[in-house]
Write an enzyme that holds these catalytic residues in place. Sequence first.
Site, PDB file in Angstrom:
ATOM      1  N   ALA A   1       0.839  -1.199   0.000  1.00  0.00           N
ATOM      2  CA  ALA A   1       0.000   0.000   0.000  1.00  0.00           C
ATOM      3  C   ALA A   1       0.873   1.248   0.000  1.00  0.00           C
ATOM      4  O   ALA A   1       0.794   2.092   0.887  1.00  0.00           O
ATOM      5  CB  ALA A   1      -0.989   0.001   1.159  1.00  0.00           C
ATOM      6  N   HIS A   2       1.734   1.319  -1.006  1.00  0.00           N
ATOM      7  CA  HIS A   2       2.585   2.484  -1.199  1.00  0.00           C
ATOM      8  C   HIS A   2       3.125   2.478  -2.630  1.00  0.00           C
ATOM      9  O   HIS A   2       2.972   1.497  -3.352  1.00  0.00           O
ATOM     10  CB  HIS A   2       3.755   2.496  -0.201  1.00  0.00           C
ATOM     11  CG  HIS A   2       4.668   1.335  -0.305  1.00  0.00           C
ATOM     12  ND1 HIS A   2       4.554   0.230   0.522  1.00  0.00           N
ATOM     13  CD2 HIS A   2       5.703   1.067  -1.130  1.00  0.00           C
ATOM     14  CE1 HIS A   2       5.491  -0.654   0.206  1.00  0.00           C
ATOM     15  NE2 HIS A   2       6.186  -0.166  -0.804  1.00  0.00           N
ATOM     16  N   ALA A   3       3.738   3.580  -2.982  1.00  0.00           N
ATOM     17  CA  ALA A   3       4.433   3.694  -4.270  1.00  0.00           C
ATOM     18  C   ALA A   3       5.858   4.150  -3.976  1.00  0.00           C
ATOM     19  O   ALA A   3       6.153   4.625  -2.880  1.00  0.00           O
ATOM     20  CB  ALA A   3       3.739   4.707  -5.173  1.00  0.00           C
TER      21      ALA A   3
ATOM     22  N   ALA B   1       1.314  -0.016  -5.304  1.00  0.00           N
ATOM     23  CA  ALA B   1       1.210  -1.478  -5.204  1.00  0.00           C
ATOM     24  C   ALA B   1       0.739  -1.849  -3.804  1.00  0.00           C
ATOM     25  O   ALA B   1       1.275  -1.365  -2.806  1.00  0.00           O
ATOM     26  CB  ALA B   1       2.548  -2.140  -5.511  1.00  0.00           C
TER      27      ALA B   1
END
Length: 137
Positions: free
Chosen positions: A52-54, A99
């Site tokens: 839960a980050h880019a 993602a």
Amino acid sequence: MTNLDKCKIIELPKEEDPRGSLTYIYEKVQIPFDIKRVFYIYDVPAGKDRGAHAHKECWQFIIAASGALKVYLNDGTHEKTVELNRPYQGLLVPPGIWAHEKEFTTGALCLVLASHDFDENDYIRDFGKFMDFAAQR
């Protein structure tokens, strides 16, 4: 072509014999970057997510080394979900892609190869800030 088109499943070499199978990865051969960091995620409790980050600069290559998981991908405009369930395949995730790993099966082992050392400043952990970042590209 969308930025999500750069996210792709890459089939890795698979050597099979009666003793079992072997898969290998060479940097700049199967994956288009030098490997600076390797980590793996395991013992994910039922119903919990990871990621839960880019990343702003870091490339990642995600493999379900054992079990299965789904990866939710978003480029700020388009989204798709990819299921990983074969240890001889991996998902290439370039920078600038959100993602989020979900739906881990019991005993799943998620192996990640990264192009950069850990740097908290490379992470975008807030989805709203990611959408602002994606809109500026």
